[in-house]
Design an enzyme around this catalytic site. Structure first.
Site, PDB file in Angstrom:
ATOM      1  N   GLY A 298      46.733 -78.877  65.115  1.00  0.00           N
ATOM      2  CA  GLY A 298      45.773 -79.945  65.392  1.00  0.00           C
ATOM      3  C   GLY A 298      45.239 -80.638  64.155  1.00  0.00           C
ATOM      4  O   GLY A 298      45.186 -81.865  64.088  1.00  0.00           O
ATOM      5  N   GLU A 299      44.820 -79.871  63.170  1.00  0.00           N
ATOM      6  CA  GLU A 299      44.154 -80.468  62.008  1.00  0.00           C
ATOM      7  C   GLU A 299      45.114 -80.873  60.903  1.00  0.00           C
ATOM      8  O   GLU A 299      44.854 -81.813  60.152  1.00  0.00           O
ATOM      9  CB  GLU A 299      43.179 -79.453  61.399  1.00  0.00           C
ATOM     10  CG  GLU A 299      42.103 -78.984  62.348  1.00  0.00           C
ATOM     11  CD  GLU A 299      41.458 -77.717  61.804  1.00  0.00           C
ATOM     12  OE1 GLU A 299      40.394 -77.819  61.210  1.00  0.00           O
ATOM     13  OE2 GLU A 299      42.044 -76.624  61.965  1.00  0.00           O
TER      14      GLU A 299
ATOM     15  N   THR B 184      46.004 -72.900  70.628  1.00  0.00           N
ATOM     16  CA  THR B 184      47.380 -72.579  71.021  1.00  0.00           C
ATOM     17  C   THR B 184      47.684 -71.118  70.699  1.00  0.00           C
ATOM     18  O   THR B 184      48.302 -70.409  71.489  1.00  0.00           O
ATOM     19  CB  THR B 184      48.368 -73.506  70.291  1.00  0.00           C
ATOM     20  OG1 THR B 184      48.088 -74.847  70.666  1.00  0.00           O
ATOM     21  CG2 THR B 184      49.812 -73.164  70.646  1.00  0.00           C
TER      22      THR B 184
ATOM     23  N   ALA C 284      53.952 -69.262  68.092  1.00  0.00           N
ATOM     24  CA  ALA C 284      53.268 -70.531  67.790  1.00  0.00           C
ATOM     25  C   ALA C 284      52.093 -70.361  66.836  1.00  0.00           C
ATOM     26  O   ALA C 284      51.396 -69.354  66.849  1.00  0.00           O
ATOM     27  CB  ALA C 284      52.778 -71.174  69.088  1.00  0.00           C
TER      28      ALA C 284
ATOM     29  N   SER D 225      42.139 -75.391  64.863  1.00  0.00           N
ATOM     30  CA  SER D 225      43.518 -75.409  65.366  1.00  0.00           C
ATOM     31  C   SER D 225      43.898 -74.043  65.916  1.00  0.00           C
ATOM     32  O   SER D 225      45.016 -73.576  65.770  1.00  0.00           O
ATOM     33  CB  SER D 225      44.505 -75.801  64.259  1.00  0.00           C
ATOM     34  OG  SER D 225      44.089 -76.962  63.595  1.00  0.00           O
TER      35      SER D 225
ATOM     36  N   ILE E 228      40.194 -81.676  74.275  1.00  0.00           N
ATOM     37  CA  ILE E 228      39.583 -82.767  73.508  1.00  0.00           C
ATOM     38  C   ILE E 228      40.608 -83.853  73.200  1.00  0.00           C
ATOM     39  O   ILE E 228      40.412 -84.656  72.302  1.00  0.00           O
ATOM     40  CB  ILE E 228      38.907 -82.258  72.218  1.00  0.00           C
ATOM     41  CG1 ILE E 228      39.904 -81.557  71.291  1.00  0.00           C
ATOM     42  CG2 ILE E 228      37.765 -81.323  72.534  1.00  0.00           C
ATOM     43  CD1 ILE E 228      39.306 -81.179  69.934  1.00  0.00           C
ATOM     44  N   GLY E 229      41.699 -83.819  73.948  1.00  0.00           N
ATOM     45  CA  GLY E 229      42.731 -84.825  73.738  1.00  0.00           C
ATOM     46  C   GLY E 229      44.005 -84.230  73.181  1.00  0.00           C
ATOM     47  O   GLY E 229      45.085 -84.815  73.280  1.00  0.00           O
ATOM     48  N   GLN E 230      43.888 -83.024  72.607  1.00  0.00           N
ATOM     49  CA  GLN E 230      45.042 -82.423  71.935  1.00  0.00           C
ATOM     50  C   GLN E 230      46.093 -81.911  72.906  1.00  0.00           C
ATOM     51  O   GLN E 230      47.236 -81.672  72.530  1.00  0.00           O
ATOM     52  CB  GLN E 230      44.553 -81.308  70.986  1.00  0.00           C
ATOM     53  CG  GLN E 230      44.250 -79.948  71.631  1.00  0.00           C
ATOM     54  CD  GLN E 230      42.937 -79.868  72.371  1.00  0.00           C
ATOM     55  OE1 GLN E 230      42.611 -80.722  73.184  1.00  0.00           O
ATOM     56  NE2 GLN E 230      42.187 -78.811  72.147  1.00  0.00           N
ATOM     57  N   GLY E 231      45.692 -81.723  74.171  1.00  0.00           N
ATOM     58  CA  GLY E 231      46.645 -81.236  75.167  1.00  0.00           C
ATOM     59  C   GLY E 231      46.554 -79.742  75.414  1.00  0.00           C
ATOM     60  O   GLY E 231      47.494 -79.127  75.924  1.00  0.00           O
TER      61      GLY E 231
END
Lengths: 784, 162, 297
Positions: free
Chosen positions: A740-741, A535, A736, A532, A489-492
């Protein structure tokens, strides 16, 4: 030098690799849902919406619309009796007996083009009988308020959500830790506060769009701009009474989500319409205006706080009462209320906590997930109140936070033991970046200057058993394709997953492919791209799948060379033996296996690595006390700080310096982490100074970019300092955690604290517009 | 509804298009010419996702009628790559990390290309001013601005490597 | 109401007449269901929002006789064709040299790509109280050249605006150009616009101020001011001009004049700002604008 040393690649994990979706995105080749061609048979849908905030539907006459040439079907709520919802199943796809917010779908048309569909809408006649409406969650929670969902007791709901039958309270989450009422006596200082955080919108640049087609064999295909193809498959299958495997959701790249494309929002509408025109694809695209007022919103919050500390400045007790403006449906919002509850102390240790987090039905638009999932709203209250208490005690706000912030080993509000966290370092870094404690004079007599800081914590908010899965497959050229179900969604996400797969497999990052569209028919299961969690959770699944593939490769090579697996490794795309110094390319064995001696048979075969991950340790919390062993998987923590000036002539804020520091456990791709922090900070800043859905009697007065302003390139603070802290998570891939948020969570509070430092004023809530600040300064006698 | 037949040049190709009178250039590009790189974000001239070059100057293609483009020259994001090479603004935004969801990117790139065409060495303020009409919700603009600064330093197109 | 906005533009027919006469004829024959089209940046937004449901035709007047003209004449001043977009206007050397205030206000409108379509004449014809360029055109003494099949005429801007969205234009009227006379020698100007964002927004309030030496008034300097977004029409503050007939522009008189500006406006509450804030901002921005003039003099 050994063979391995000569050939070892630096691990791609921890490196800032270039995004693997970026060339298609800069050349215009990237395919989003609206870009998929469906040919001339495509039908275009438009939706007739309620003009009333709360009303009975007396009659719908769509005979004229149906008769309009080019119209293929008109549907209403009559056709779709079943409810739909992610947590609390309380929403009809089209309103049936009554409408509960302005913009609620009442009927829809599918026609051969959008112009005809639009004309047909005007021909649908709906008679309403207006009912008393609820626009204030505090009133809504009171016994005097009219009931908006009289049948709430019959709705399906998971056992960790607590609707209160006979009220508008769709979830009541409580924390009862220690004894708050007795604890006030031990306090040297107590402060009380109340804030209002208004509704805001997500504003992805890509509006919602979905295309649905039912075929005569009873299967459904849905193409959608979606963060949640699997959740959509599940919820839509249940609501339409079909099997999940007969629902196929195809989700291409998403042009921004921020939570609004999670769960099911408008996607059920074309599905419903298409069910009446089998074999025809039906497309619905929201206008920007509909995007603003008909879609999931960030719920407004009324938060009332009482907080006390002892004479040494140790926090003693917190009473937190939150009224969430859930809107007309709380199917998703009930869990935001729950998250607000189990995070309700903010990142602080309190021995005594009394929280009531109430999700209240109102006649406002429907609340849904928005980047932070309640945390921006909660922290706006908590972090300002922490400042108030520190001031009352005469303790520096940073020192007060360092002393009281949550630390590894603390028993937090739910009874869970806090894992190691780098929050202390985050506070120190953010404070240092804005030269906290150093006197700063305004640049002119027309300005006021102030500094502020705020902390945050947030855990992924999800069902206890939200799972991830992944597959790793080889191509003839030695490249590896990772299949997964979490969305880019753009976050990678795709990039980070490729880095992890490459790191485990021992092949170059450039040899890994992760591509959409996601397709529930072929992609491995993923709960949703929210919280989030990718990852960490999907990362664990990808690592497991890559490990599985790696094991298969090594077993094959060990068998072939007649060596032990322990002596083998994969580096730079080659299986090597440290013992015999033999090597062979993964490319040659990933699909075709290996021949036995003299080609007397073969061994191996196409390698498929499989992996899945699901946290197994999350426990439910007691309804009366909110206590349990482990409410959440982990917390990402962080801090933000501002140094600002306020113009005394206009009330405008100018940011001189700002800083973020977050503990991400381990940055798999540091530049992508920074990009998340920068972008999230600006989104938070935008919500702090510009954004509010102006709702009057349930009607949004500013449903367009003309009057719902977001930050543009000329509005961004000149300097934003970013620090990444890495205190690893025990069950995260390479340690990790998500990020994101979190970067937009503390922003409003940090800015509010800087405004207070500059003016001595605390506003009721954001946005801190120039007008609000100027008039507040005027009323306080700070300006003429 | 009147349909007009117009002739225009799009990304160097001559096109004859039949377009209804009330269709915007944005609709014409996406639905008649299949050029879906240009995005529809608001249809109201505010978000800039539909920015294209019309006769050498950037416009919101949702604010221009298709029929108004008879005889016009249009460049969309698909026209930035030349002979397999990225335009410097594309290469520099990739390098700077100025792309996240990618939905605003086509419009941003056209605005950036146009800025550098009329002002090869823009200041940071001039870059920001040139982007006022391009909303981005992901990046916070920082890396987009950095990318355009770098693009101004690049003179040559950049070979795509993937 | 914007909540009912269409996905794209509602249906209409596009008319491209060959002459002004043909265009005017069509517009008067289809009064109430046709509109002249310039850049379209306002018309398209309003049509999409569901306004003007009776509209059936857009009559493209771009390129017709005189609408594409952009010329400067030492005697008669500046002629801005109706179809001249704001970017073309603000980068025109004679505008930069002789009408710098006009270039300044153009550059505050929306965004660069919109200004490649938006026109100053369109901005004026919309008769929006918020028009950024209108104040400067008023202070430059602008006159509109209006073509009608029944005869051409001129309309002075200071009597052009009737109410929000309403002007003296009648069906069949086509504004072909805007005429700005040679500005008085030594004229200086300043536009201050308060946005919600830093730029690119509609004005919460806009203050245009100008001053020039004038031996016909006792103070020796004429000072004029126009305000945007604070009254039903763009407002020229005559009290300011009167005040500075006698008074010289000083840091003290600026304060009084700013108060006069505030007292002369009648703003309303809307989603962009309250009347109270707008009034106060007129005062503060008027003070800043006049101070800027003082510093330039």
């Amino acid at each position: 030098m050994t063979l391995a040393e000569t050939k070892k690649l630096p691990s791609p994990v921890g490196e800032s690799k270039t995004r693997l979706d970026v060339i298609e995105k800069v050349t215009g080749a990237a395919v989003y849902t609206d870009d998929i061609p469906f040919g001339p048979g495509l039908l275009h849908a438009r939706v007739k919406r309620s003009p009333h905030a709360h009303a009975k539907i007396l009659k719908i006459d769509y005979s004229k619309a149906e008769a309009l040439p080019g119209v293929k079907v008109v549907v209403t709520g009559e056709d779709f009796p079943k409810r739909i919802g992610l947590y609390l199943v309380d929403k009809h796809i089209f309103a049936r007996d009554r409408v509960r917010f302005i913009g609620e779908p009442v009927a829809a048309v599918a026609a051969i083009n959008a112009d005809i569909a639009e004309k047909a809408l005007d021909l649908i006649e709906v008679e309403y009988e207006p009912l008393e409406a609820v626009f204030d969650p505090v009133y809504g929670a009171s016994p005097e308020a009219p009931l908006l969902h009289p049948d709430m007791a019959d709705y399906d709901v998971p056992n960790y959500i607590f609707p209160q039958a006979g009220t508008n309270i769709a979830n009541h989450f409580k924390i009862r830790k220690g004894d708050v009422e007795r604890a006030w006596e031990q306090c040297a200082a107590v402060v009380e506060s109340e804030f209002y955080i208004p509704h805001v919108q997500h504003v992805p640049i890509e509006p919602h769009v979905a295309v649905a087609r039912w075929d005569d064999d009873g299967t459904l295909t849905l193409w959608a701009a979606s963060q949640s193809p699997f959740a959509q498959r599940n919820l839509i299958a249940k609501s339409f009474g079909v099997s999940q495997s007969d629902v196929r959701v195809i989700a291409p790249l998403v042009g921004g989500g921020f939570g609004c494309k999670a769960g099911v929002t408008m996607e059920a509408l074309p599905v419903a319409i298409a069910s009446k025109v089998k074999g025809r694809a039906v497309k619905l695209t929201l206008t920007r205006e509909e995007e603003f007022f008909t879609n999931f919103v960030r719920q407004a919050l009324v938060i009332k706080l009482k907080m006390g500390c002892d004479a040494d400045g140790n926090l003693v007790a917190l009473k937190n009462t939150m009224y969430w403006d859930g809107g007309a449906s709380t199917e998703y919002g009930v869990n935001i209320t729950r998250a607000g509850g189990y995070n309700s102390t903010g990142p602080y240790f309190f021995p005594n906590v009394h929280t009531d987090s109430l999700c209240v039905y109102t006649n406002h638009p429907i609340g849904g997930a928005y980047r932070g999932f309640g945390m921006s709203e909660l922290h706006t209250g908590i972090e300002q109140t922490i400042d108030m208490l520190a001031e009352k005690m005469g303790i520096d706000a940073v020192d007060f936070r360092l002393k009281n912030c949550v630390k590894g080993g603390d028993i937090i509000l739910t009874g869970m033991t806090m894992h190691p966290t780098g929050l202390n370092q985050c506070i120190e870094k953010a404070a240092k970046a804005i030269e906290w404690g150093k006197e700063a004079k305004p640049s002119s007599p027309n300005k006021l200057r102030g500094k502020g800081i705020a902390l945050m914590w947030k855990a992924p908010s999800m069902p206890p058993n939200a799972g991830s899965s992944a597959e790793v497959k080889f191509s003839e050229d030695g490249t590896v394709t990772v299949s997964l179900g979490g969305q880019e969604i753009g976050q990678g996400a795709f990039t980070v997953m490729a880095q992890m797969a490459a790191g485990v497999l021992g092949i170059p990052y450039e040899s890994v492919r992760v591509r959409g569209p996601l397709d529930t028919r072929y992609s491995p299961y993923e709960w949703q791209t929210v919280a989030s969690r990718l990852t960490w959770s999907m990362g664990n699944a990808v690592v497991a799948a890559a490990q599985d593939a790696r094991d298969q490769l090594l077993d094959l090579a060990a068998d072939h060379w007649d060596e032990e697996v322990e002596d083998l490794d994969i580096v730079n795309g080659k299986v090597i033996s440290y013992k015999s110094e033999q090597e062979m390319s993964v490319k040659d064995i990933g699909i075709y296996g290996l021949p036995n001696e003299n080609f007397e048979g073969w061994k191996g075969g196409p390698i498929v690595g499989r992996g899945s991950f699901m946290p197994t340790y999350v426990t439910n919390l007691d309804f009366e006390t909110g206590q349990g062993d482990r409410a959440v998987v982990h917390y990402t923590t962080g801090a933000q700080a501002f140094d600002i000036e306020i113009d005394k002539e206009t009330g405008r804020i100018e940011v001189l310096k700002s800083a973020s520091a977050f503990d991400v456990g381990r940055a798999i791709n540091p530049e992508l982490v920074r990009a998340q922090i920068e972008g999230g900070f600006i989104q938070g800043y935008s919500s702090a100074v510009y954004e509010q859905m102006l709702l009057k009697e349930g009607a949004m007065l500013n449903p367009s970019f003309v009057d719902y302003r977001i930050a543009t390139a000329v509005d961004i603070p000149i300097e934003h300092h970013v620090d990444i802290i890495e205190v690893p998570q025990d069950d995260g891939p390479w340690g990790a955690r998500g990020i994101g948020e979190h970067p937009m969570v503390p922003t409003i509070a940090a800015l509010a604290n800087a405004i207070y430092d500059a003016t001595g004023l605390r506003l009721e809530g954001p946005p801190f517009t120039a007008e609000k600040l100027y008039l507040a300064m005027l009323d306080a006698g700070l300006v003429e | 509804m009147t349909i007009h037949t117009i002739t225009c040049t799009v990304n160097g190709e001559s096109e004859v298009v039949e377009v209804p009178a009330h269709w915007t250039l944005l609709q014409m590009l996406r639905e008649k010419l299949g050029l879906t790189g240009t995005k529809n974000g608001c249809a109201g001239g505010e978000c800039g996702a539909c920015t294209v070059m019309l006769n050498g100057a950037p416009v919101n293609s949702c604010m221009v009628l298709g029929v108004e483009c008879d005889g016009a020259t249009i460049v969309t994001v698909e026209g930035l790559v030349k002979d397999g090479q990225l335009d410097p603004v594309q290469a520099a935004i990739v390098e700077a990390g100025g792309v996240q969801c990618g939905f605003c990117t086509p419009g941003v790139l056209i605005s950036a290309r146009s800025l550098l065409d009329r002002n090869p060495n823009p200041t940071e303020d001039e870059i920001k001013e040139a982007l006022v009409g391009n909303l981005c919700r992901c990046t916070g603009y920082v890396r987009i601005i950095d990318g355009i600064k770098e693009a101004a330093k690049l003179n040559e197109p950049v070979v795509i490597k993937e | 109401m914007a909540r009912e906005a269409h996905p794209a533009l509602p249906e209409f027919d596009y008319i491209k007449p060959k002459t002004l006469a043909e265009a005017s004829q069509f517009l008067s024959e289809h009064a109430g269901e046709s509109r002249p089209l310039l850049g379209g940046t306002d018309i398209f937004v309003r049509l999409r929002d569901g306004a003007w449901k009776e509209n059936k035709f857009l009559v493209d007047v771009k390129g017709l006789d005189g609408t594409d003209v952009l010329t400067f004449d030492e005697q008669t001043g500046l002629t801005v064709g109706a179809a001249v977009c704001m970017n073309r206007l603000s980068s025109f050397p004679a505008v930069k040299e002789h009408y710098p205030l006009l270039a300044e206000v153009c550059d505050t409108v929306a965004a660069y790509q919109l200004r490649n379509r938006a026109t100053v004449v369109g901005n004026i014809c919309n008769a929006s109280p918020a028009g950024d360029t209108v104040g400067a055109c008023l202070l430059y003494g602008g006159i509109l050249n209006v073509f009608n099949v029944g005869g051409t005429r001129q309309e002075a801007l200071n009597t052009f605006f009737v109410g929000p969205g309403k002007s003296v234009l009648k069906p069949g009227d086509i504004v072909t150009s805007l005429q700005l006379p040679i500005p008085p020698k030594g004229m200086i100007g300043k536009y201050l616009k308060l946005n919600r964002n830093n730029r690119g927004d509609l004005a919460i309030v806009g203050v245009t101020a100008a001053a020039y030496p004038n031996q016909d008034v006792p103070s020796g300097v004429t000072v004029r001011m126009a305000l945007a977004s604070v009254a039903p029409t763009p407002l020229v503050v005559s009290a300011i001009e009167d005040y500075f007939k006698q008074e010289k522009l000083t840091s003290d008189t600026v304060q009084t004049a700013a108060q006069l500006a505030m007292d002369s406006c009648k703003p309303i509450d809307d989603v962009r700002g309250t009347a109270r804030y707008r009034s106060l901002m007129v005062r503060n921005l008027a003070k800043q604008a006049l101070t800027a003039l003082l510093e330039k003099m």
